[in-house]
Design a protein around this motif. Structure first.
Motif, mmCIF file in Angstrom:
data_model
loop_
_atom_site.group_PDB
_atom_site.id
_atom_site.type_symbol
_atom_site.label_atom_id
_atom_site.label_comp_id
_atom_site.label_asym_id
_atom_site.label_seq_id
_atom_site.Cartn_x
_atom_site.Cartn_y
_atom_site.Cartn_z
ATOM 1 N N ARG A 164 -48.131 49.365 -25.201
ATOM 2 C CA ARG A 164 -47.117 50.158 -24.498
ATOM 3 C C ARG A 164 -47.228 51.612 -24.915
ATOM 4 N NH1 ARG A 164 -41.585 46.868 -25.226
ATOM 5 N NH2 ARG A 164 -40.840 49.003 -25.190
ATOM 6 N N SER A 165 -47.029 52.448 -23.996
ATOM 7 C CA SER A 165 -46.985 53.870 -24.324
ATOM 8 C C SER A 165 -45.558 54.327 -24.065
ATOM 9 C CB SER A 165 -47.969 54.629 -23.442
ATOM 10 O OG SER A 165 -47.914 55.990 -23.773
ATOM 11 N N ASP A 166 -44.853 54.709 -25.097
ATOM 12 C CA ASP A 166 -43.467 55.102 -24.926
ATOM 13 C C ASP A 166 -43.093 56.096 -26.015
ATOM 14 O OD1 ASP A 166 -42.973 53.673 -27.272
ATOM 15 O OD2 ASP A 166 -42.746 51.817 -26.133
ATOM 16 N N GLU A 167 -41.823 56.366 -26.115
ATOM 17 C CA GLU A 167 -41.360 57.391 -27.060
ATOM 18 C C GLU A 167 -41.599 56.987 -28.514
ATOM 19 O OE1 GLU A 167 -37.302 57.556 -27.884
ATOM 20 O OE2 GLU A 167 -36.871 55.547 -27.179
ATOM 21 N N LEU A 168 -41.812 55.672 -28.790
ATOM 22 C CA LEU A 168 -41.965 55.236 -30.180
ATOM 23 C C LEU A 168 -43.423 55.061 -30.602
ATOM 24 C CD1 LEU A 168 -39.072 52.633 -30.286
ATOM 25 C CD2 LEU A 168 -39.138 54.849 -31.429
ATOM 26 N N ILE A 169 -44.352 55.294 -29.688
ATOM 27 C CA ILE A 169 -45.746 55.024 -30.030
ATOM 28 C C ILE A 169 -46.216 55.934 -31.168
ATOM 29 C CG2 ILE A 169 -46.812 56.578 -28.331
ATOM 30 C CD1 ILE A 169 -48.872 54.255 -27.896
ATOM 31 N N ASP A 170 -45.722 57.183 -31.175
ATOM 32 C CA ASP A 170 -46.138 58.084 -32.252
ATOM 33 C C ASP A 170 -45.583 57.621 -33.599
ATOM 34 O OD1 ASP A 170 -43.639 58.554 -31.307
ATOM 35 O OD2 ASP A 170 -43.679 60.723 -31.627
ATOM 36 N N VAL A 171 -44.387 57.010 -33.592
ATOM 37 C CA VAL A 171 -43.819 56.486 -34.843
ATOM 38 C C VAL A 171 -44.675 55.313 -35.339
ATOM 39 C CG1 VAL A 171 -41.748 55.611 -35.979
ATOM 40 C CG2 VAL A 171 -41.524 57.080 -33.975
ATOM 41 N N ARG A 172 -45.061 54.437 -34.427
ATOM 42 C CA ARG A 172 -45.886 53.278 -34.835
ATOM 43 C C ARG A 172 -47.225 53.753 -35.377
ATOM 44 N NH1 ARG A 172 -44.276 50.955 -29.850
ATOM 45 N NH2 ARG A 172 -46.414 50.854 -29.096
ATOM 46 N N HIS A 173 -47.800 54.760 -34.747
ATOM 47 C CA HIS A 173 -49.075 55.282 -35.248
ATOM 48 C C HIS A 173 -48.907 55.906 -36.623
ATOM 49 C CE1 HIS A 173 -51.051 55.556 -31.012
ATOM 50 N NE2 HIS A 173 -51.096 54.353 -31.542
ATOM 51 N N ALA A 174 -47.819 56.633 -36.824
ATOM 52 C CA ALA A 174 -47.581 57.278 -38.127
ATOM 53 C C ALA A 174 -47.409 56.224 -39.222
ATOM 54 C CB ALA A 174 -46.342 58.170 -38.039
ATOM 55 N N ILE A 175 -46.689 55.158 -38.917
ATOM 56 C CA ILE A 175 -46.510 54.067 -39.903
ATOM 57 C C ILE A 175 -47.866 53.393 -40.159
ATOM 58 C CG2 ILE A 175 -45.438 51.819 -40.318
ATOM 59 C CD1 ILE A 175 -43.046 52.819 -38.630
ATOM 60 N N GLY A 176 -48.639 53.215 -39.110
ATOM 61 C CA GLY A 176 -49.949 52.564 -39.240
ATOM 62 C C GLY A 176 -50.909 53.340 -40.104
ATOM 63 N N ARG A 177 -50.686 54.665 -40.239
ATOM 64 C CA ARG A 177 -51.600 55.468 -41.059
ATOM 65 C C ARG A 177 -51.216 55.458 -42.534
ATOM 66 N NH1 ARG A 177 -51.780 58.804 -36.375
ATOM 67 N NH2 ARG A 177 -50.041 60.058 -37.105
ATOM 68 N N LEU A 178 -50.065 54.885 -42.862
ATOM 69 C CA LEU A 178 -49.645 54.810 -44.270
ATOM 70 C C LEU A 178 -50.535 53.813 -45.018
ATOM 71 C CD1 LEU A 178 -45.758 54.544 -43.828
ATOM 72 C CD2 LEU A 178 -47.060 56.586 -44.523
ATOM 73 N N ASP A 179 -50.665 53.992 -46.340
ATOM 74 C CA ASP A 179 -51.438 52.977 -47.081
ATOM 75 C C ASP A 179 -50.596 51.702 -47.232
ATOM 76 O OD1 ASP A 179 -49.769 53.083 -49.322
ATOM 77 O OD2 ASP A 179 -50.957 54.628 -50.289
ATOM 78 N N GLN A 180 -51.255 50.619 -47.737
ATOM 79 C CA GLN A 180 -50.596 49.305 -47.736
ATOM 80 C C GLN A 180 -49.264 49.297 -48.465
ATOM 81 O OE1 GLN A 180 -53.868 46.856 -49.015
ATOM 82 N NE2 GLN A 180 -53.399 45.368 -47.438
ATOM 83 N N GLN A 181 -49.230 49.911 -49.658
ATOM 84 C CA GLN A 181 -48.002 49.908 -50.468
ATOM 85 C C GLN A 181 -46.870 50.620 -49.721
ATOM 86 O OE1 GLN A 181 -46.889 49.372 -53.856
ATOM 87 N NE2 GLN A 181 -48.538 47.926 -54.316
ATOM 88 N N ASP A 182 -47.209 51.776 -49.134
ATOM 89 C CA ASP A 182 -46.169 52.550 -48.451
ATOM 90 C C ASP A 182 -45.705 51.842 -47.182
ATOM 91 O OD1 ASP A 182 -46.340 54.374 -50.446
ATOM 92 O OD2 ASP A 182 -47.467 55.874 -49.312
ATOM 93 N N ARG A 183 -46.656 51.236 -46.469
ATOM 94 C CA ARG A 183 -46.281 50.516 -45.245
ATOM 95 C C ARG A 183 -45.374 49.331 -45.588
ATOM 96 N NH1 ARG A 183 -50.671 48.010 -41.785
ATOM 97 N NH2 ARG A 183 -51.994 49.191 -43.199
ATOM 98 N N ALA A 184 -45.742 48.615 -46.663
ATOM 99 C CA ALA A 184 -44.908 47.482 -47.082
ATOM 100 C C ALA A 184 -43.509 47.961 -47.448
ATOM 101 C CB ALA A 184 -45.563 46.767 -48.257
ATOM 102 N N LEU A 185 -43.444 49.122 -48.123
ATOM 103 C CA LEU A 185 -42.144 49.658 -48.530
ATOM 104 C C LEU A 185 -41.281 49.979 -47.299
ATOM 105 C CD1 LEU A 185 -40.196 50.695 -50.659
ATOM 106 C CD2 LEU A 185 -41.493 52.845 -50.729
ATOM 107 N N VAL A 186 -41.886 50.607 -46.297
ATOM 108 C CA VAL A 186 -41.138 50.951 -45.077
ATOM 109 C C VAL A 186 -40.637 49.685 -44.375
ATOM 110 C CG1 VAL A 186 -41.412 51.905 -42.751
ATOM 111 C CG2 VAL A 186 -42.259 53.177 -44.727
#
Lengths: 171, 369
Positions: free
Chosen positions: A109-131
């Motif tokens: 889906r391309s929507d207003e939240l896609i940039d948020v998902r991409h930003a979370i996806g670029r975090l390392d494993q520890q940070d992504r798990a924390l979020v």
């Protein structure tokens, strides 16, 4: 779902001969309830499926260690998060009996939240798990720290840093 | 709630809902598929065999692999197909082993017999999936337990079904058959005892809340057993709720709970003789008792971080099959046994002058000097 291998698998791995259909139904139910968490943690559908397969295989091997059957899902979810954090270590010790998972991904889906998902996806494993632990699973900072096995103060400052990074990326 | 918190939460909600489960199926691990993996193992073994004279001059015998250091052990030899072993039994006249055949829903444990020490094998009980085997007490007699809860007896070249589990809503698998002296013991959904191999009695009622009513068996099952002097000790398990050890007095028919070595940690494998018991728990530890479970000693040193799947039965020589090969207990330590390539060893059987190991890649015989 095929169940005829389960009695052989139970006998071969020397687990008590529980009802095979019930065993697989239990694992399938767990797969269903843990899939959203795996999807939130993983960067794509393949990683989510592999993470879930590895987690449920561990759960299967360790079922006899579980003391309270009502705690099954929470216990399995803890294993899932640890599995995600220690992925490389786990992969070296893959279990011999697995629950093979097949998943279907919704169209991208391309929507207003896609940039948020991409930003979370670029975090390392520890940070992504924390979020995921803090903002999606709703754990307190103390609970996140316990799950990640880091001091509470470190967890708090890391959360602050991650939020700043996400905010900067989204502005 | 800040705007960024809310956007993160909604983005993760979207990602979490992006996948739906199509199917989940329990299977043995075959990352490349069974035939491909078996083929690759074969290719690797052939390559090693071809390179061995160059790599290890003076250390090769035809068809044999030098085992890891075991004082008194001869090279290991593989018998039968290179497939996962489900069960094994042997006496001087006949050797029996069942091997996993087929894939996924068709997978079953096919029984093979050899009457020439493992050189050639013939198929038996082709309509059954055999997961437990025992030999004796009479020479050449074999007992086979199946996933459908039957016990078969082979004597004078003929197979007869000597026990069939009563109809039940639960899988009535027989997981173990043990021959000891004149007596035979089988376990699975019930503990069965026979004095002659032909008639079997269900002695399970009295164990915890188990009655003669099959419905009381529920999720109950016996994972492993050890036959002691005048008693049978069983590891009882529920797949989710945990397990415990129970002792059945053969003369009185009474059951009593045996204090386990680690509280509610489940026992995966056990063995014993006389009054001595040895058990392996699913937390990777091995314990011994010389008084029928009255007190326990941790003998895991040398085996830590390995999951034990089987322990030798009815013998003073203690051999453990683990997820990282086989080990034999020497004085106060564990020594590796068999070829270094061994991974998951599910079955161990100590016979005169040899140890048989049922592994993921076939049946191995290690001769002892």
């Amino acid at each position: 779902m095929d169940v005829s291998l389960a009695p052989v698998a139970c006998a071969v791995v020397r687990l008590p001969p529980a009802d095979a259909a019930e065993l697989e139904a239990t694992l399938e139910g767990l797969a269903r309830s843990l899939l959203p968490t795996a999807a939130a943690l993983a960067s794509d559908a393949t990683e989510a499926r592999e993470l879930l397969e590895d987690t449920l295989s561990r759960v299967y091997e360790r079922l006899p260690q579980l003391r309270d059957r009502h705690a099954l899902e929470a216990w399995a979810r803890r294993i899932l998060v640890r599995q995600f954090l220690d992925r490389r270590r786990w992969l070296r010790r893959r279990p011999t009996t697995r629950l093979e998972i097949s998943v279907e991904a919704a169209p991208a889906r391309s929507d207003e939240l896609i940039d948020v998902r991409h930003a979370i996806g670029r975090l390392d494993q520890q940070d992504r798990a924390l979020v995921v632990l803090r903002y999606w699973m709703g754990f307190t900072v103390a609970e996140c720290a316990a799950q990640l096995r880091i001091p509470e103060g470190t967890c708090k400052s890391r959360l602050h840093r991650v939020l700043k990074r996400l905010r900067d990326a989204l502005e | 709630m800040s705007n960024i918190d809310d956007r993160i939460r909604r983005a993760l909600d979207q990602q979490a809902a992006s996948l739906t489960l199509r199917s989940a199926r329990l299977t043995k691990r075959r990352a490349l598929g069974w035939p491909v993996a078996a083929g690759m193992i074969l290719v690797v073994l052939l390559a090693i065999a071809a390179a061995a004279p160059l790599l290890f001059p003076g250390d090769q015998r035809a068809g044999q692999v030098t085992p890891a250091a075991l004082p008194g052990a001869e090279p290991a030899e593989r018998l039968g197909p290179a497939s996962t072993v489900c069960a094994v039994a042997a006496d001087p006249a006949v050797m029996a082993a069942s091997f996993v055949e087929g894939r996924d829903t068709l997978a079953r444990c096919q029984l093979l017999l050899s009457r020439d020490g493992g050189r050639s094998w013939e198929r038996h009980l082709e309509n059954e999936s055999v997961v437990a085997l025992a030999a004796g007490p009479e020479p050449g007699v074999i007992y086979a337990g199946t996933v459908t809860g039957s016990i078969w007896r082979r004597a004078a070249g003929r197979w007869d079904a000597v026990y069939s589990s009563p109809p039940t809503a639960f899988q009535p698998v027989i997981t173990r058959v043990v021959a000891t002296g004149p007596r035979l013991v089988a376990a699975g959904r019930a503990l069965l005892v026979s004095e002659n191999g032909l008639t079997w009695r269900d002695v399970t009622p009295g164990l915890g809340g188990i009655s003669a009513d099959p419905a009381s068996r529920g999720r109950f099952g016996i994972g492993d057993l050890a036959v002691l002097d005048g008693a049978v000790v069983v590891a009882v398990g529920d797949i989710v709720a945990g397990s415990g050890l129970w002792l059945h007095e053969l003369s009185s028919g009474q059951w009593r709970r045996v204090p386990g070595p680690t509280g509610s940690v489940a026992v995966r494998a056990m063995g014993g003789h006389s009054r001595a018991l040895i058990v392996a728990t699913v937390d990777g530890r091995v314990w011994s008792s010389s008084d029928e479970g009255g007190s326990w000693t941790d003998i895991s040193v040398g085996l830590r971080d390995r999951q034990v799947f089987d322990l030798s039965k009815n013998t003073s020589k203690v051999v453990a099959g683990t997820d990282q090969g086989a080990f034999v207990r020497m004085s106060s330590n564990w020594e590796p046994l068999g070829p270094p390539s061994l991974r998951l060893v599910r079955e161990v059987l100590v016979i005169d002058g040899a140890v048989l190991l049922g592994a993921d890649d076939g049946l191995w015989r290690i001769l002892l000097r």
